[in-house]
Design an enzyme around this catalytic site. Structure first.
Site, PDB file in Angstrom:
ATOM      1  N   GLY A 186       0.786  -1.227   0.000  1.00  0.00           N
ATOM      2  CA  GLY A 186       0.000   0.000   0.000  1.00  0.00           C
ATOM      3  C   GLY A 186       0.814   1.271   0.000  1.00  0.00           C
ATOM      4  O   GLY A 186       1.736   1.403   0.783  1.00  0.00           O
ATOM      5  N   SER A 187       0.484   2.233  -0.877  1.00  0.00           N
ATOM      6  CA  SER A 187       1.343   3.393  -0.979  1.00  0.00           C
ATOM      7  C   SER A 187       0.874   4.374  -2.044  1.00  0.00           C
ATOM      8  O   SER A 187      -0.186   4.209  -2.636  1.00  0.00           O
ATOM      9  CB  SER A 187       2.764   2.934  -1.307  1.00  0.00           C
ATOM     10  OG  SER A 187       2.722   1.932  -2.301  1.00  0.00           O
ATOM     11  N   ARG A 188       1.728   5.388  -2.323  1.00  0.00           N
ATOM     12  CA  ARG A 188       1.453   6.391  -3.354  1.00  0.00           C
ATOM     13  C   ARG A 188       2.752   6.750  -4.057  1.00  0.00           C
ATOM     14  O   ARG A 188       3.829   6.712  -3.441  1.00  0.00           O
ATOM     15  CB  ARG A 188       0.853   7.642  -2.714  1.00  0.00           C
ATOM     16  CG  ARG A 188       0.264   8.636  -3.713  1.00  0.00           C
ATOM     17  CD  ARG A 188      -0.329   9.831  -2.995  1.00  0.00           C
ATOM     18  NE  ARG A 188       0.587  10.966  -2.984  1.00  0.00           N
ATOM     19  CZ  ARG A 188       0.588  11.907  -2.050  1.00  0.00           C
ATOM     20  NH1 ARG A 188      -0.247  11.841  -1.032  1.00  0.00           N
ATOM     21  NH2 ARG A 188       1.432  12.913  -2.115  1.00  0.00           N
TER      22      ARG A 188
END
Length: 214
Positions: A173-175
């Protein structure tokens, strides 16, 4: 199916833990095996067909941020366009270079682990990859999320990258943000906020809209 470097380790640890968990019962053992297989699937690394031209998306996911950033060092008007892509748990988490160029810096910044889609994520742990491209300076920032505890860059200063080449991955999970060269503005974007994009395949800015260096 290719797996991102280190991805098998997560799965093997969980699957191996399933054996002693049988002493507790079949349900915990089965859960650990399922989680192990899910961890391997999460780190999948499929090949991509790179389009002939244009700046490509650095990440799979949804365009969640479009804004201008102050950067007086590189832009005459002090601003550059930033596009952020939020990667959900079901997205591929291997990230790619938007343009061809030379890596001029790779910097790790420690920080928090807030949800990557929130404003608080601006203080999250990150790895910043600076590129010198034929179109101007480009910065790709890999940002950890609430569950992302490891950012794995594949590149180092001095590396020559092709457009769409893998530059790293983030576990769980991340950006990913891309800061475009000076001269690119919101009207040049080929995508909109809320649109789904694919790393290495979706074009964020067409080649005709990218500035030429003098």
């Amino acid at each position: 199916m290719d797996i991102a470097p280190g991805g098998l380790r997560y799965g093997v640890v969980l699957v191996a833990a399933g054996a002693p968990a049988l002493l507790i019962g079949p349900a915990p053992a089965a859960l650990l095996v399922v989680l192990g297989l899910a961890a391997v699937w999460f780190h999948r690394d499929p090949d991509r067909t790179i389009p002939a031209s244009g700046a490509v998306a650095p990440a799979d996911g949804t365009v969640s941020v479009v804004r201008t950033e102050d950067d007086a060092a590189h832009a005459a008007d002090g601003s550059r366009l930033l596009v952020g892509t939020f990667m959900n748990v079901h997205d591929v988490h291997v990230n790619r270079s938007p343009l061809s160029g030379t890596v001029t810096g790779v910097e790790h910044q420690p920080g928090a682990h807030r949800p990557a889609f929130s404003k608080e994520s601006e203080r999250n742990e990150r790895v910043i990859v600076d590129l010198d491209t034929a179109r101007g300076p480009v910065t790709v920032t890999l940002i950890a999320g609430a569950f992302a505890r490891r950012i794995h860059p594949y590149v180092e200063t001095g590396d020559e990258l092709e457009r769409g080449e893998r530059i790293g991955h983030i576990s769980f999970g991340s950006r990913v943000d891309v800061l475009f060269p000076p001269g690119v503005d919101r009207s040049d974007l080929a995508v909109e906020e809320g649109e789904s994009v694919t790393a290495g395949e979706s074009v964020l800015v067409e080649a005709s809209q990218l500035p030429e260096r003098p």
